[in-house]
Design a protein around this motif. Structure first.
Motif, PDB file in Angstrom:
ATOM      1  N   ASP A   1       0.852  -1.192   0.000  1.00 30.00           N
ATOM      2  CA  ASP A   1       0.000   0.000   0.000  1.00 30.00           C
ATOM      3  C   ASP A   1       0.894   1.250   0.000  1.00 30.00           C
ATOM      4  O   ASP A   1       1.723   1.426   0.897  1.00 30.00           O
ATOM      5  CB  ASP A   1      -0.881  -0.038   1.255  1.00 30.00           C
ATOM      6  N   ARG A   2       0.706   2.085  -1.016  1.00 32.44           N
ATOM      7  CA  ARG A   2       1.596   3.248  -1.174  1.00 32.44           C
ATOM      8  C   ARG A   2       1.479   4.207   0.013  1.00 32.44           C
ATOM      9  O   ARG A   2       2.469   4.741   0.503  1.00 32.44           O
ATOM     10  CB  ARG A   2       1.238   3.958  -2.483  1.00 32.44           C
ATOM     11  N   GLY A   3       0.239   4.378   0.469  1.00 34.48           N
ATOM     12  CA  GLY A   3       0.016   5.266   1.613  1.00 34.48           C
ATOM     13  C   GLY A   3       0.726   4.758   2.860  1.00 34.48           C
ATOM     14  O   GLY A   3       1.340   5.541   3.604  1.00 34.48           O
ATOM     15  N   ALA A   4       0.657   3.443   3.089  1.00 35.32           N
ATOM     16  CA  ALA A   4       1.318   2.860   4.269  1.00 35.32           C
ATOM     17  C   ALA A   4       2.838   3.044   4.163  1.00 35.32           C
ATOM     18  O   ALA A   4       3.512   3.362   5.153  1.00 35.32           O
ATOM     19  CB  ALA A   4       0.963   1.388   4.384  1.00 35.32           C
TER      20      ALA A   4
ATOM     21  N   GLU B   1       4.326   5.440   2.653  1.00 34.71           N
ATOM     22  CA  GLU B   1       4.614   6.849   2.945  1.00 34.71           C
ATOM     23  C   GLU B   1       4.604   7.113   4.454  1.00 34.71           C
ATOM     24  O   GLU B   1       5.421   7.879   4.959  1.00 34.71           O
ATOM     25  CB  GLU B   1       3.578   7.741   2.250  1.00 34.71           C
ATOM     26  N   VAL B   2       3.654   6.461   5.149  1.00 30.34           N
ATOM     27  CA  VAL B   2       3.601   6.623   6.613  1.00 30.34           C
ATOM     28  C   VAL B   2       4.920   6.121   7.229  1.00 30.34           C
ATOM     29  O   VAL B   2       5.507   6.778   8.096  1.00 30.34           O
ATOM     30  CB  VAL B   2       2.388   5.855   7.205  1.00 30.34           C
ATOM     31  N   PHE B   3       5.393   4.979   6.750  1.00 24.84           N
ATOM     32  CA  PHE B   3       6.664   4.424   7.250  1.00 24.84           C
ATOM     33  C   PHE B   3       7.823   5.366   6.898  1.00 24.84           C
ATOM     34  O   PHE B   3       8.682   5.646   7.733  1.00 24.84           O
ATOM     35  CB  PHE B   3       6.919   3.043   6.637  1.00 24.84           C
TER      36      PHE B   3
ATOM     37  N   LEU C   1       6.051  -4.352   7.065  1.00 19.99           N
ATOM     38  CA  LEU C   1       5.120  -3.944   6.004  1.00 19.99           C
ATOM     39  C   LEU C   1       5.148  -4.908   4.808  1.00 19.99           C
ATOM     40  O   LEU C   1       4.140  -5.520   4.469  1.00 19.99           O
ATOM     41  CB  LEU C   1       5.436  -2.515   5.557  1.00 19.99           C
TER      42      LEU C   1
ATOM     43  N   PRO D   1       4.366  -8.968   5.765  1.00 28.68           N
ATOM     44  CA  PRO D   1       2.955  -9.274   6.034  1.00 28.68           C
ATOM     45  C   PRO D   1       2.049  -8.981   4.835  1.00 28.68           C
ATOM     46  O   PRO D   1       1.123  -9.738   4.561  1.00 28.68           O
ATOM     47  CB  PRO D   1       2.594  -8.355   7.209  1.00 28.68           C
ATOM     48  N   SER D   2       2.362  -7.890   4.093  1.00 32.18           N
ATOM     49  CA  SER D   2       1.537  -7.567   2.915  1.00 32.18           C
ATOM     50  C   SER D   2       1.602  -8.681   1.873  1.00 32.18           C
ATOM     51  O   SER D   2       0.653  -8.893   1.125  1.00 32.18           O
ATOM     52  CB  SER D   2       2.029  -6.287   2.234  1.00 32.18           C
TER      53      SER D   2
END
Lengths: 255, 294
Positions: A154-157, A159-161, A175, A178-179
């Motif tokens: 997930d691109r958003g996730a 970015e959060v990382f 990330l 598990p993804s």
């Protein structure tokens, strides 16, 4: 699938579709089989005869299945593990992708029927050649699925990382890995099937044990019943292995 | 009337007017370390043998605890600017300082909370574990006390956002609006002094969006983070912000900055007030003027 439907509160129609539809298709195929077997006996044996062969000599099929499973499962374990590890390296060090993926493609294009005799010459009359063939067969589907899974984040996730300056190890372990689990389980289902087919095909030469050897010997004696009994044994065993992977997926991938 | 506009639609000069009016211009700088400073930022992308100017000469100062919205049409570079501020992208030229820190240093110190467009929660973790994520990443920054962040209690923030009883659920068990609330909770729990929000409500239906805007306002009133918010919605920009930065495209630049002088905390029903409606009209007119002038 049916278990999932029960859990998710599916309607009666959905349940009927999930259970009755495949049974109906199997019944139609069975009738078709019986019609061919009774009309042209040299093509297919009647299903009742194949079932009788199992009941008469269960130990024979269990023994040969055990031999095939030994090579198939070890090959699957080595192939799947090395596929995931190499995929991890390719995702971690992107420059490795262009160097290693063509080699993996070459390995995948290798005709395993042809290399089995060469491996027997190299390693002798033991389980190693069969394990190697099963490993080669299992490796590629696992590699490709693992690369896709590890990259499908997930691109958003991400970015959060990144905004928290998470280390590459944290991104990978918390990330990417598990993804990628749904992809890894899909890959494992394809890989275990490929490993079993690889093990059986490699048993066509250089051995008198294993379902592959039973199929070849039965064919040479025109014993269609034994040949199909061995084929059904391998199908059932592979379906059982896929079922075990499905169960593990249900237990682990709970989202 | 709740407010008067302190800047008029027009080119960047209007922004400078506003800044000078409040002694906020580079020349009149007092506490440069107490604000976000963006000076002469350009972002040029190279592609197919030609250059695309995504951002051109961006100058903006944001005070600590201010809620600023970047507003503009698609392709005006507002998300690019936000990503540069977050250290997720690099400017081609110019300077960005976040309370004296370079964006990458601020990121290494976990002083930036990023709230993306989609909730981007980790589906395998419960909501509580998702909002606690910041405590598990880049622990070096916490160990070495590099950070100015003050982590909040996860359960408290979840309760403030109405998610207390859903803490042990997984994201898939929640509605889209609840997931977005959890994403905002994750940002607040991190305790970073800056929150950068990239169109966090754009994928939600109008009712959910309205409810979430009010929740965000409540939470912001309590925690007073410096928020930079990106949106396409003029009403959302006016409702949430202290200032709306109107951007235009080709190249992406700041057309003008509009002060939103509505009272804080925003009273209930403020959206129905003439002042609010006037401000929304002004923001839209400014955007239109920028568009036509581009």
């Amino acid at each position: 699938m049916a278990a999932g439907l029960f859990r998710s509160g599916a309607t009666g129609r959905q349940l009927a579709y999930a259970i009755v539809a495949p049974l109906l298709v199997l019944a139609i195929l069975g009738l078709l089989w019986q019609w061919v077997a009774l009309t042209i006996g040299s093509i297919l044996p009647p299903l009742g005869k194949v079932g009788g062969e199992f009941i008469e000599r269960p130990g024979f099929y269990v023994f040969h299945l055990g031999v095939t499973l030994y090579a198939g499962l070890i090959g699957f374990a080595i192939g799947a593990l090395s596929g995931v590890l190499l995929a991890g390296c390719i995702v971690w060090f992107p420059f490795l992708g262009p160097a290693l993926v063509p080699v993996a493609l070459m390995l995948n294009a290798t005709p395993i029927v042809a290399i089995a005799p060469a491996l027997i010459v190299a390693f002798g009359f033991n389980a190693i050649p069969h394990i190697i063939v099963a490993t080669i067969a299992a490796f590629f589907p696992m590699l490709i699925n693992a690369i896709t899974g590890l990259r499908s984040v997930d691109r958003g996730a991400l970015e959060v990382f990144d905004a928290m300056s998470a280390s590459r190890g944290e991104v990978f372990l918390r990330l990417r890995l598990p993804s990628s689990l749904p992809y890894l389980f899909s890959g494992a289902k394809v890989a275990v099937t490929a490993a079993m087919i690889g093990a059986i095909v490699s048993e066509f030469t250089g051995t008198t044990e294993g379902l592959g050897a039973v199929i070849v010997i039965a064919t040479s004696f025109l014993n269609l019943t034994q040949m199909w009994a061995a084929i059904f044994t391998s199908i059932l065993a592979t379906l059982l292995l896929i079922g075990v992977i499905n169960l593990a997926e249900r237990l682990i991938v709970r989202w | 009337m709740y407010a008067k506009l302190t800047s008029v639609p027009g080119p960047v000069a209007a922004m400078r007017e506003t800044e000078e009016a409040r002694g906020d211009s580079p020349a009149g700088l007092g506490a440069a370390g107490d604000r976000i400073e963006i000076r002469g930022v350009n972002r040029i992308y190279q592609g197919n043998g030609r250059e695309v100017h995504a951002l051109s000469d961006i100058n903006l100062h944001i005070r600590r605890g201010e809620f600023v919205t970047l507003f503009g049409p698609s392709g005006c570079g507002k998300s690019t600017l936000l990503r540069i501020i977050a250290g997720l992208d690099r400017q081609s030229s110019g300077e960005v300082r976040l309370f004296k820190q370079d964006p990458l240093d601020a990121s290494r110190s976990k002083n930036i909370a990023w709230i993306p467009q989609s909730s981007s929660l980790l589906p395998w973790l419960t909501i509580r574990r998702n909002v606690e994520l910041s405590a598990r990443l880049n622990r070096r920054a916490d160990r070495l006390r590099l950070t100015a962040r003050k982590p909040e209690r996860p359960m408290q923030v979840l309760r403030e956002l109405g998610l207390g009883e859903f803490a042990d659920k997984r994201p898939a068990q929640l509605s889209g609006g609840m997931r977005q609330r959890a994403s905002i909770a994750r940002g607040f729990v991190q305790g970073a002094p800056m929150m950068l929000m990239d169109e966090p409500f754009s994928a939600l239906d109008e009712l959910t969006r309205d409810a979430l805007q009010l929740r965000l306002l409540d939470l912001w009133e309590k925690h007073r983070k410096t928020v930079i918010f990106v949106t396409h919605s003029a009403a959302e920009a006016v409702l949430l912000s202290d200032r709306v930065v109107v951007m235009t495209s080709r190249p992406g630049r700041i057309h003008s900055i509009i002060d939103i002088d509505l009272p804080r905390p925003r009273p209930a029903g403020i959206e129905d007030s003439p002042a609010f409606g006037e401000l929304v009209r002004r923001v839209k007119a400014t955007l239109r003027a920028g568009w036509e002038g581009a």
